[in-house]
Design an enzyme around this catalytic site. Structure first.
Site, PDB file in Angstrom:
ATOM      1  N   ASN A   1       9.865  -3.145  -3.327  1.00 41.11           N
ATOM      2  CA  ASN A   1       9.105  -4.255  -2.781  1.00 41.11           C
ATOM      3  C   ASN A   1       9.037  -5.509  -3.493  1.00 41.11           C
ATOM      4  O   ASN A   1       8.300  -5.718  -4.419  1.00 41.11           O
ATOM      5  CB  ASN A   1       7.736  -3.558  -2.490  1.00 41.11           C
ATOM      6  CG  ASN A   1       6.696  -4.502  -1.870  1.00 41.11           C
ATOM      7  OD1 ASN A   1       7.280  -5.500  -1.233  1.00 41.11           O
ATOM      8  ND2 ASN A   1       5.493  -4.135  -1.464  1.00 41.11           N
TER       9      ASN A   1
ATOM     10  N   ARG B   1      11.065  -2.950   1.209  1.00 40.44           N
ATOM     11  CA  ARG B   1       9.951  -3.356   2.263  1.00 40.44           C
ATOM     12  C   ARG B   1       9.992  -4.634   2.636  1.00 40.44           C
ATOM     13  O   ARG B   1      10.169  -5.571   1.694  1.00 40.44           O
ATOM     14  CB  ARG B   1       8.690  -3.219   1.416  1.00 40.44           C
ATOM     15  CG  ARG B   1       7.417  -3.476   2.290  1.00 40.44           C
ATOM     16  CD  ARG B   1       6.317  -3.275   1.899  1.00 40.44           C
ATOM     17  NE  ARG B   1       5.145  -3.293   2.868  1.00 40.44           N
ATOM     18  CZ  ARG B   1       3.819  -3.476   2.353  1.00 40.44           C
ATOM     19  NH1 ARG B   1       3.535  -3.163   1.198  1.00 40.44           N
ATOM     20  NH2 ARG B   1       3.023  -3.682   3.318  1.00 40.44           N
TER      21      ARG B   1
ATOM     22  N   HIS C   1       1.601  -3.705   8.318  1.00 41.82           N
ATOM     23  CA  HIS C   1       1.083  -2.482   7.717  1.00 41.82           C
ATOM     24  C   HIS C   1       1.535  -1.638   8.470  1.00 41.82           C
ATOM     25  O   HIS C   1       1.182  -0.314   8.591  1.00 41.82           O
ATOM     26  CB  HIS C   1      -0.413  -2.137   7.687  1.00 41.82           C
ATOM     27  CG  HIS C   1      -1.263  -2.898   6.767  1.00 41.82           C
ATOM     28  ND1 HIS C   1      -2.470  -3.537   7.073  1.00 41.82           N
ATOM     29  CD2 HIS C   1      -1.034  -3.448   5.585  1.00 41.82           C
ATOM     30  CE1 HIS C   1      -2.859  -4.297   6.315  1.00 41.82           C
ATOM     31  NE2 HIS C   1      -1.923  -4.227   4.990  1.00 41.82           N
TER      32      HIS C   1
ATOM     33  N   ASN D   1      -7.015  -4.638   0.610  1.00 47.19           N
ATOM     34  CA  ASN D   1      -7.134  -5.791   0.178  1.00 47.19           C
ATOM     35  C   ASN D   1      -6.765  -6.517   1.554  1.00 47.19           C
ATOM     36  O   ASN D   1      -7.626  -7.376   2.143  1.00 47.19           O
ATOM     37  CB  ASN D   1      -6.392  -6.399  -0.638  1.00 47.19           C
ATOM     38  CG  ASN D   1      -6.664  -6.360  -2.267  1.00 47.19           C
ATOM     39  OD1 ASN D   1      -8.125  -6.585  -2.335  1.00 47.19           O
ATOM     40  ND2 ASN D   1      -5.961  -6.009  -3.084  1.00 47.19           N
TER      41      ASN D   1
ATOM     42  N   ARG E   1      -9.007 -12.854   3.446  1.00 44.94           N
ATOM     43  CA  ARG E   1      -8.852 -13.549   4.498  1.00 44.94           C
ATOM     44  C   ARG E   1     -10.018 -13.493   5.422  1.00 44.94           C
ATOM     45  O   ARG E   1     -10.634 -12.623   5.571  1.00 44.94           O
ATOM     46  CB  ARG E   1      -7.561 -12.973   5.388  1.00 44.94           C
ATOM     47  CG  ARG E   1      -6.083 -13.005   4.314  1.00 44.94           C
ATOM     48  CD  ARG E   1      -5.268 -12.228   5.489  1.00 44.94           C
ATOM     49  NE  ARG E   1      -4.040 -12.237   4.522  1.00 44.94           N
ATOM     50  CZ  ARG E   1      -3.347 -10.925   4.269  1.00 44.94           C
ATOM     51  NH1 ARG E   1      -3.950  -9.739   4.814  1.00 44.94           N
ATOM     52  NH2 ARG E   1      -2.155 -10.869   3.700  1.00 44.94           N
TER      53      ARG E   1
ATOM     54  N   ASP F   1     -13.092  -7.890  -4.107  1.00 48.10           N
ATOM     55  CA  ASP F   1     -12.902  -6.632  -4.350  1.00 48.10           C
ATOM     56  C   ASP F   1     -14.110  -5.605  -3.817  1.00 48.10           C
ATOM     57  O   ASP F   1     -15.196  -6.114  -4.320  1.00 48.10           O
ATOM     58  CB  ASP F   1     -12.492  -6.375  -5.924  1.00 48.10           C
ATOM     59  CG  ASP F   1     -12.081  -4.803  -6.135  1.00 48.10           C
ATOM     60  OD1 ASP F   1     -12.854  -3.933  -5.963  1.00 48.10           O
ATOM     61  OD2 ASP F   1     -10.984  -4.757  -6.620  1.00 48.10           O
TER      62      ASP F   1
ATOM     63  N   ARG G   1     -15.197  -3.031  -4.548  1.00 45.50           N
ATOM     64  CA  ARG G   1     -16.031  -2.336  -5.634  1.00 45.50           C
ATOM     65  C   ARG G   1     -17.140  -3.021  -5.989  1.00 45.50           C
ATOM     66  O   ARG G   1     -18.334  -2.710  -6.067  1.00 45.50           O
ATOM     67  CB  ARG G   1     -15.337  -1.729  -6.662  1.00 45.50           C
ATOM     68  CG  ARG G   1     -14.522  -0.254  -6.326  1.00 45.50           C
ATOM     69  CD  ARG G   1     -13.470   0.126  -7.335  1.00 45.50           C
ATOM     70  NE  ARG G   1     -12.226  -0.924  -7.117  1.00 45.50           N
ATOM     71  CZ  ARG G   1     -11.295  -0.762  -7.606  1.00 45.50           C
ATOM     72  NH1 ARG G   1     -11.032   0.344  -8.160  1.00 45.50           N
ATOM     73  NH2 ARG G   1     -10.251  -1.591  -7.458  1.00 45.50           N
TER      74      ARG G   1
ATOM     75  N   GLY H   1     -10.421   2.624   2.757  1.00 47.13           N
ATOM     76  CA  GLY H   1     -10.571   3.777   3.377  1.00 47.13           C
ATOM     77  C   GLY H   1     -10.420   5.044   2.781  1.00 47.13           C
ATOM     78  O   GLY H   1     -11.241   5.935   3.064  1.00 47.13           O
TER      79      GLY H   1
ATOM     80  N   ASN I   1     -11.185   5.723  -0.448  1.00 45.36           N
ATOM     81  CA  ASN I   1     -12.216   5.713  -1.701  1.00 45.36           C
ATOM     82  C   ASN I   1     -13.797   5.407  -1.392  1.00 45.36           C
ATOM     83  O   ASN I   1     -14.439   5.879  -2.344  1.00 45.36           O
ATOM     84  CB  ASN I   1     -11.858   4.857  -3.016  1.00 45.36           C
ATOM     85  CG  ASN I   1     -10.402   5.702  -3.264  1.00 45.36           C
ATOM     86  OD1 ASN I   1     -10.219   6.402  -3.663  1.00 45.36           O
ATOM     87  ND2 ASN I   1      -9.470   4.480  -3.124  1.00 45.36           N
TER      88      ASN I   1
ATOM     89  N   GLU J   1       3.245   4.496   1.825  1.00 46.28           N
ATOM     90  CA  GLU J   1       4.245   3.587   2.391  1.00 46.28           C
ATOM     91  C   GLU J   1       5.742   4.006   1.697  1.00 46.28           C
ATOM     92  O   GLU J   1       6.785   4.030   2.462  1.00 46.28           O
ATOM     93  CB  GLU J   1       4.091   2.265   2.298  1.00 46.28           C
ATOM     94  CG  GLU J   1       2.989   1.858   3.196  1.00 46.28           C
ATOM     95  CD  GLU J   1       2.085   0.634   2.818  1.00 46.28           C
ATOM     96  OE1 GLU J   1       1.331   0.736   1.908  1.00 46.28           O
ATOM     97  OE2 GLU J   1       2.255  -0.545   3.433  1.00 46.28           O
TER      98      GLU J   1
HETATM   99  P1  ADP Z   1      -3.606  -3.500  -1.130  1.00 43.70           P
HETATM  100  O1  ADP Z   1      -3.628  -3.990   0.412  1.00 43.70           O
HETATM  101  O2  ADP Z   1      -3.542  -4.576  -2.227  1.00 43.70           O
HETATM  102  O3  ADP Z   1      -2.640  -2.469  -1.130  1.00 43.70           O
HETATM  103  P2  ADP Z   1      -5.587  -1.275  -1.698  1.00 43.70           P
HETATM  104  O4  ADP Z   1      -5.072  -0.437  -0.708  1.00 43.70           O
HETATM  105  O5  ADP Z   1      -5.234  -1.032  -3.119  1.00 43.70           O
HETATM  106  O6  ADP Z   1      -4.924  -2.797  -1.524  1.00 43.70           O
HETATM  107  O7  ADP Z   1      -7.081  -1.468  -1.611  1.00 43.70           O
HETATM  108  C1  ADP Z   1      -7.686  -2.422  -2.405  1.00 43.70           C
HETATM  109  C2  ADP Z   1      -9.205  -2.210  -2.030  1.00 43.70           C
HETATM  110  O8  ADP Z   1      -9.684  -1.051  -2.318  1.00 43.70           O
HETATM  111  C3  ADP Z   1     -10.165  -2.848  -3.037  1.00 43.70           C
HETATM  112  O9  ADP Z   1     -11.219  -3.761  -2.188  1.00 43.70           O
HETATM  113  C4  ADP Z   1     -10.902  -1.964  -3.843  1.00 43.70           C
HETATM  114  O10 ADP Z   1     -12.184  -2.238  -3.960  1.00 43.70           O
HETATM  115  C5  ADP Z   1     -10.632  -0.803  -3.185  1.00 43.70           C
HETATM  116  N1  ADP Z   1     -10.579   0.459  -3.884  1.00 43.70           N
HETATM  117  C6  ADP Z   1      -9.308   0.771  -4.693  1.00 43.70           C
HETATM  118  N2  ADP Z   1      -9.810   1.890  -5.299  1.00 43.70           N
HETATM  119  C7  ADP Z   1     -10.974   2.320  -5.105  1.00 43.70           C
HETATM  120  C8  ADP Z   1     -11.772   3.062  -5.662  1.00 43.70           C
HETATM  121  N3  ADP Z   1     -11.580   4.170  -6.606  1.00 43.70           N
HETATM  122  N4  ADP Z   1     -13.197   3.118  -5.346  1.00 43.70           N
HETATM  123  C9  ADP Z   1     -13.624   2.226  -4.274  1.00 43.70           C
HETATM  124  N5  ADP Z   1     -12.802   1.334  -3.802  1.00 43.70           N
HETATM  125  C10 ADP Z   1     -11.653   1.475  -4.250  1.00 43.70           C
END
Ligand code: ADP
Length: 412
Positions: free
Chosen positions: A7, A90, A179, A210, A240, A292, A294, A342, A344, A392
């Site tokens: 990627n 990708r 996606h 993200n 975004r 983020d 979190r 989704g 976590n 993916e």
């Molecule tokens: P990308 O679109 O860059 O692939 P990810 O699928 O990794 O992004 O998602 C990033 C988001 O997921 C962030 O907002 C982050 O807070 C959330 N996230 C990732 N890991 C955790 C976790 N262990 N607990 C809660 N939220 C998480």
């Protein structure tokens, strides 16, 4: 066969080597800051991890370094690059030209080039990654897997915008969606996991990371998705803004503000507004603190009103899409959560499904504690709600294997 999944971004190259015999990840890594001071490679193979800092002037050098570390006596997992059967790349935008993955040849490369205007940040970088691998692995088949391909089954009523039709006919302005590799993997995997056939099933997939997008999938085929011509449309995301009245662009271009909230004093360009909408908006723009989820949760738990608003906007937006996709499909059988948020964020999942019992969706709070593949709806929920971690890379690797061994991808 061992498949290398690549990627490539404008200054990065992510890779994963997968042994398709058992679909086992052998090694993965990331080359960062290509062509910029401070470039480095981070690599891991099982428990073994290493980091190399050195000058990496371009993607070819990045690809060379990737191959070197994959063959390293200590951190490597192969003896020779001959062990790599094929490389799967990708690629962000396949426009309307690609409804499935393809073996890279001159025509495919030209079609990827033709999509540069549609994916100006990603497609040139994706092609650089392909050409770098072609140079350092002469004769190894390269496959392109498009983020847009899965969504090509959308009917015109879902992909057309209400601007004069000539813009679609002459300039290909329409909804494409992104996606797609994740939506495709998850829509297949959830049926496998539940032991059912996708035929006759109405599924809503919530890919929340993200970048976030939802899709409506019927009979295993995409009917609609929330991202559009570019990934800016749809849900509120990390940075975004998602969908908003297009007139907002004009208004902000004429009345721009600096980061401290004071007027710029002169109009700015549409490009500058879109950069702000892509990079400084969403959770970051509303909270003023972080993109983020979190951090947003922690801030909201500590009483930060702007973080609470950002959370509420995200949850409200997801609910609205679920409602509209259920209406569009005439019902919903399965709702799936995937990607970083989704997979976590149990609290967000519970808040999204809360209040949807009118359409037959109810969460079981105990089952919802999972971060793994699981059904999280209650036993009396008519709609099955699931968590399915996305993958993916495995989808890219499977398409690559299929194309180089049988000439076509299975079940697209
Ligand atoms: P990308 O679109 O860059 O692939 P990810 O699928 O990794 O992004 O998602 C990033 C988001 O997921 C962030 O907002 C982050 O807070 C959330 N996230 C990732 N890991 C955790 C976790 N262990 N607990 C809660 N939220 C998480």
């Amino acid at each position: 066969m061992k498949i290398l999944v690549v990627n490539a971004g404008s200054s990065s190259l992510k890779y994963q080597l997968i042994d398709m015999d058992g679909e086992k990840e052998l090694a993965k890594g990331l080359v960062e800051r290509i062509g910029i001071e401070g470039s480095r490679l981070k690599h891991s193979a099982g428990e073994k991890k290493t980091e190399i800092s050195q000058e990496i002037p371009d993607h070819e050098a990045a690809a060379q370094l990737m191959l070197k570390i994959l063959q390293d006596p200590e951190f490597g997992v192969i003896k020779s690059t001959d062990e790599i059967g094929a490389v799967g790349h990708r690629v962000l935008h396949g426009g309307s030209a690609f409804t499935a993955s393809v073996i890279v040849n001159d025509a495919a490369k030209q079609a990827i080039r033709d999509c540069f205007p549609l994916g100006p940040l990603h497609n040139p970088a994706n092609l650089m990654g392909i050409e770098a691998c072609e140079k350092v692995m002469k004769g190894t088949p390269q496959v392109a897997v498009f983020d847009t391909a899965f969504h090509q089954t959308m009917p015109p009523k879902a992909y057309m915008y209400g601007v004069p039709k000539m813009y679609e006919e002459k300039l290909h302005v329409r909804r494409y969606g992104f996606h797609g590799t994740s939506h495709r993997y998850v829509s297949r995997r959830v049926c496998e996991f539940l032991g059912i056939s996708p035929v006759g099933k109405k599924i809503i997939i919530c890919h929340l990371g993200n970048g976030s997008s939802l899709s409506a999938v019927m009979d295993g085929k995409c009917q609609d998705t929330s991202m559009g011509l570019t990934p800016l449309e749809g849900l509120l995301m990390g940075t975004r803004c998602g969908s908003c009245d297009p007139a907002v662009v004009q208004f902000i271009a004429n009345n721009p503000l600096k980061d401290d909230g004071t007027p710029v004093g002169h109009p700015i360009s549409v490009d500058e507004v879109l950069t702000m909408m892509n990079k400084k908006s969403g959770l970051l723009g509303i909270s003023g603190k972080s993109s983020d989820c979190r951090d947003i949760d922690e801030l909201a738990n500590n009483g930060d009103e702007n973080a609470k608003l950002a959370q509420e906007m995200l949850i409200y937006g997801i609910k609205k899409y679920i409602g509209s996709y259920a209406a569009a499909m005439g019902g919903v059988d399965i709702i799936v959560f995937t990607a970083g948020i989704g997979e976590n964020n149990a609290d967000l999942r519970a808040r999204v499904i809360d209040g949807l019992d009118f359409m037959g969706a109810k969460i079981d709070p105990e089952k919802n504690k999972t971060r793994k593949e699981a059904v999280i709806s209650s036993d009396d929920s008519r709609v099955t709600v699931c968590v399915i971690p996305t993958n993916e890379e495995i989808m890219i690797a499977r398409d690559t294997l299929d194309l180089v061994t049988t000439g076509k991808v299975r079940d697209n």
